[in-house]
Each structure stands twice: as C-alpha cells, then as structure tokens.
Design an enzyme around this catalytic site. Structure first.
Site, mmCIF file in Angstrom:
data_model
loop_
_atom_site.group_PDB
_atom_site.id
_atom_site.type_symbol
_atom_site.label_atom_id
_atom_site.label_comp_id
_atom_site.label_asym_id
_atom_site.label_seq_id
_atom_site.Cartn_x
_atom_site.Cartn_y
_atom_site.Cartn_z
ATOM 1 N N CYS A 117 0.207 2.044 11.133
ATOM 2 C CA CYS A 117 0.714 0.862 10.426
ATOM 3 C C CYS A 117 1.922 0.245 11.113
ATOM 4 C CB CYS A 117 1.085 1.233 8.993
ATOM 5 S SG CYS A 117 -0.040 2.368 8.182
ATOM 6 N N LYS A 153 5.632 1.086 1.769
ATOM 7 C CA LYS A 153 6.953 1.004 1.145
ATOM 8 C C LYS A 153 7.944 0.198 1.967
ATOM 9 C CE LYS A 153 5.096 3.375 -1.982
ATOM 10 N NZ LYS A 153 3.800 3.422 -1.306
ATOM 11 N N SER A 201 -3.242 4.924 -5.057
ATOM 12 C CA SER A 201 -3.309 4.197 -3.796
ATOM 13 C C SER A 201 -3.981 2.865 -4.024
ATOM 14 C CB SER A 201 -4.116 5.017 -2.787
ATOM 15 O OG SER A 201 -4.502 4.210 -1.695
#
Length: 536
Positions: free
Chosen positions: A29, A104, A449
C-alpha cells in the site's frame, strides 16, 4: 541548523511546506510513497515553496489481519495524527502535503490537518492493480475467503498457494472499495484531496505528475490562506457520508469520519449516518459486495462521474475542494467511458438505500454499524453463538461449530477491551468460505475490514469491557437484527445478569496508554477528546 541541511537564505524566504510521507517496505500500500514524495517536492519548488520532508508510521491491516498485531492498526491512526501534528507544529510550517496509502494513514492525516488547521493537501498513493487467478481478476479479499473454502475441502493446497502468489501483484492499496479506497473517496469529497488524482492506480505512469500537482496545489492554498477547516464542514461531511453509502464502502468510514469531525470541532453524531444512508441509493458496483475493482471505477469515470450521478439525484451539495474547483465543477469535468456499468445511471441504482445502517436497541444502546454490502437481507433472528475473542470465533468456524441461522457473537474486541478494536476479516472470510455467509449473522464490539461483506454488525457500544449488554449474552439467547426498525435486540431479559468481563490484559507502552485514553466507537474511538471518555 537549517542551512546545514542545504537550505539557503532564498529557500528560507519562501513558504515552508511539510511533505509528510508514510512510506514503508512492509506492505504494498505504501511502499511507493517515498518516490512520490520527490515528485511532490518538485511541485512545491516549482510553485515557489520550500519542501521539507519527514515521515511517520504505517501499520498494515492486511498483513496483521487475524493476529495479535492487528490490535496496532487503529492505534496507529492516533500515532500518525499525533506525529504529523507535532512535527508540523514544532517546526512552524506554512503548509502540509501528506502522502497516504494504507487504511489508517488516510484518516490519521485528515485528523492532523483538522487539528493544525493549516493549508494542506492529502495525496493518496492509489489502488493496487487486480491480480489474476484462473482467468479472472482477484483481490486480497479472495484470499481470505479461500482460507474458509480450503478448510471445508473446496479448494486444494496448490490452488490456495497459487491464489496467494498472484492476488497482490505490486504497489498500491487493496483494490476494492475497502477502507483505503473508501476513505480516499471520502477525503476527496470532503475537499482535502484532488478529485481524480488519488484514484489513479499506484503503478500508473501518470501518478508522478499528479503528485507534482499536489505540491503546486498546496502553494495555491498557502497564498490564498485556505486552511483545512475551511473544507471540513457540516456540508462536506454530509457529502462524504453520502458517497460512502453510494459506493457501499467500508463501515470503518463511520469511525473515521466521526473522528475527523471531532478533531475539526464540527458537530456530527453516529445517527446522522443513518439519516443519510436511508436516502442514498447504491450507485457503484464495487467489491466486496459487487463485481468491480477500484481500477474499474477509475476507467469508468471515477469519483467525478459518481458525483455527477449524485448531483442528478440531489444527494449532495456543492462545496469547495483543494483543487480550487468545486465538487460540481469536478463532476462536470468527468468523462464517462462508453458502455461502462461500474457506476449506474441515476435512475438505475443497485439498491435503494446505502451500504450500511446504524442500529440501536437493547444490545447496542449507544449504536452500532451494520454492513449491507453483498446481500439483500434486511433482518435476521437466531440463537447467539458466543465467543470471547476473534481467535475463538475463527476456530469455531473452522471446526464446523457454526450452524445456519446462528448469530455469531464476538466480544472483548472493542477499542478499550481489545485493546485496539481489531477487524474480523479472518472470521468473516472463513464464514464466506464455509458457505455460511447468507445463512448466519455476526455481531461484535470490534470492527470489520472493508473487504468484509455479509449481514454483520460491528462497533457495538457500549463494548463488553465497559459492561455493555453484549457482555451479558449467553449461548442460545435469541437475537433479532432488523434494518426496518434500525434495531439490534436480545429477545429475553438479560438486565439482571452480571456481565462476563475477562480480567484486564497485562499491557505496557503504547497499548496501555491507548486503552486508558480511548473513547467509544460511537464517538470515533479517538484519544484526544476527554469528553468522549467513558466510565463504567
């Protein structure tokens, strides 16, 4: 000291722009953000500013999923916000560009900007390209579900390994409308990110040019003195919530948008989400409940096209964005791909109401969030099958202890009791793989999730460790979940029961500090607002 870093008098006469990265090698990511930071800095310099780079942490939800390490995920949001705020405040910068990727890092950056109230742009590193398995596109969601299929003998060892090897082909955040892409959409509609920039796939050649534009954009904001709280308003928050509902996005967005609103001191309560979701149809056919990946949405016309549909239905209001254009202007610029069916026509929605619901009742007097993605169920009634941890529930699924009709209860996974409010993807994926997704319901004081789908309610407040009603449940207690009445109830009187609360875990360091300071999920599970604290 600044001259020792290579800055000159001329550099120091220009606006100082913090370029805040969340680069790490431990997940796809964010692994490309270090290179993109150089492009942002190039854009800042070309626009007359002086970039100064620093970095903060990132914890991968996907890598830590199903382990004790998953407790660090939500905690990391607070650390990200705190560290960005501290360095920008301490070095008295004039503006901020935050580079984000995994789940986050997006809300953490927005929370920091809300606290600082500086000119700022959030630049999303973009989604991963889909993997390929047996001639069809796959995402990390497919891997978690394959674990359940493998456990019941429906997938071979070799196929599971092949899927694992090909599901995530390179840099970028998880490729469905999971938490990262949901929050990227929400932050763009909030006005903090440029619409059309974040949705460009992480490995696309044009990503570098968009990063440089973000650097130029923050300089426009600095010169015009346009600060973050100018964009985080009741209108923009309502718009952002509507886009989460319209894309059947991650329920984590409820938690994060509440947190961003509280940091910006904008009134927002959990029940506002239900009002908006009820009137907002699902317009995007995206994973986990739909057919398409984030890359498909990008090719179809992207967030701009989604906004055009929502304006047609009068679901959102015009508002400013960091690009200098308004939402309506961005929508008018969108180019729709011929014959695309990722984003539905305004008169042909996938579902009449949004992808989540807010429930209250005898089991969630302070609210919870129900996922409505990937199914058409609006009610469920059945006996409780109670587990005191995620691990116990996962073992129960793998061992065949869950029966059709059950309501799986996972408790002691809340923000304070976990601590850390883990996501339940290992369990929910196993339930899908076991062929039970449309036959059972699941409730928890933990989270889900963005890759989870099914009839599942999370964020139950008060949580078990606070003596909430979920701590009083026993196996066999009849539970009813009903979207029509927005309710989650146990159908027997449990008021006289003593809650079952395990002895506190021995904690130290950051987990101890977090458990002592975190507020309830219904307030965004933030640590910076004492008014959100609960007492037993």
């Amino acid at each position: 000291m600044l001259k020792a870093t290579g800055l000159t008098d001329a550099d120091l006469e220009r606006p100082l722009i913090a370029v805040v990265g969340t680069h790490t090698d431990v997940m796809p990511c964010n692994m490309h953000l270090r290179a993109l930071a150089e492009d942002v800095k190039r854009g800042v310099r070309a626009a007359g500013g002086t970039p100064v780079e620093f970095t903060t942490i990132a914890v991968s939800d996907g890598v830590t999923m199903g382990t004790e390490g998953m407790r660090a995920s939500l905690v990391s949001r607070e650390v990200i916000a705190d560290s960005m705020e501290l360095v920008a405040f301490g070095h008295m910068v004039d503006g901020v560009v935050a580079l984000v990727g995994c789940d986050k890092t997006l809300p953490g950056a927005a929370m920091a900007l809300a606290r600082l109230d500086l000119p700022g742009v959030i630049f999303y590193g973009g989604p991963i390209m889909p993997g390929r398995f047996k001639d069809h596109d796959v995402t990390v969601q497919d891997v978690f579900e394959a674990v359940g299929a493998h456990a019941r003998g429906a997938m071979t060892d070799a196929d599971l390994r092949t899927l694992e090897d090909h599901a995530c082909p390179g840099a970028g955040a998880c490729g469905g409308q999971f938490t990262a892409n949901t929050m990227a959409t929400a932050l763009a509609v909030l006005g903090l990110s440029a619409i059309g920039a974040g949705e460009v796939p992480a490995t696309a050649v044009e990503k570098a040019a968009f990063a440089a534009e973000a650097g130029a954009m923050v300089m426009q904001l600095v010169r015009g003195n346009h600060r973050a709280r100018e964009f985080i308003t009741p209108t923009s928050l309502t718009n952002a919530i509507a886009t989460v509902a319209a894309t059947a996005g991650s329920t984590n967005a409820v938690l994060h948008l509440l947190a961003i609103a509280r940091e910006a001191e904008v009134p927002l309560v959990i029940d506002d989400f239900e009002v908006i979701a009820k009137r907002t149809p699902v317009l995007a056919d995206l994973k986990p409940g739909g057919r398409y990946s984030a890359n498909d949405m990008f090719k179809a016309g992207g967030v701009g096209l989604l906004l055009r549909r929502m304006f047609e239905l009068d679901l959102i209001q015009d508002a400013p964005t960091v690009s200098g254009r308004t939402l309506r202007q961005e929508a008018e610029l969108a180019v729709e791909a011929p014959d695309q069916d990722v984003i539905r026509a305004a008169n042909k929605p996938l579902k009449p109401r949004g992808g989540f619901a807010i429930l209250r009742g005898s089991l969630s007097p302070e609210g919870c969030v129900l996922k409505l993605a990937g199914h058409d169920r609006l009610s469920h009634e059945g006996p409780a099958r109670v587990f005191d941890s995620e691990e116990a529930a996962f073992a129960g699924v793998q061992q065949g202890k869950i029966q059709p009709g059950d309501v799986v209860v996972i408790r002691n996974e809340g923000p304070r009791g976990g601590p850390g409010m883990r996501e339940m993807l290992a369990v929910t994926g196993a339930i899908v793989g076991a062929g039970l997704s449309d036959k059972v319901a699941l409730i928890t004081d933990g989270r889900f999730s963005g890759a989870t789908y099914g009839f599942m309610a999370g964020h139950i407040c008060p949580e078990a460790s606070e003596g909430g009603p979920i701590a009083k449940l026993r196996d066999g207690d009849p539970i009813r979940i009903d979207v029509a009445t927005s309710s989650l109830d146990v159908l027997v009187d449990i008021s006289d029961r003593e809650p079952v609360i395990p002895a506190p875990k021995p904690l130290r360091g950051v987990m101890r500090k977090y458990a002592a300071s975190v507020g309830p999920a219904s307030h965004g599970a933030i640590t910076s607002d004492p008014s959100a604290w609960r007492t037993k």
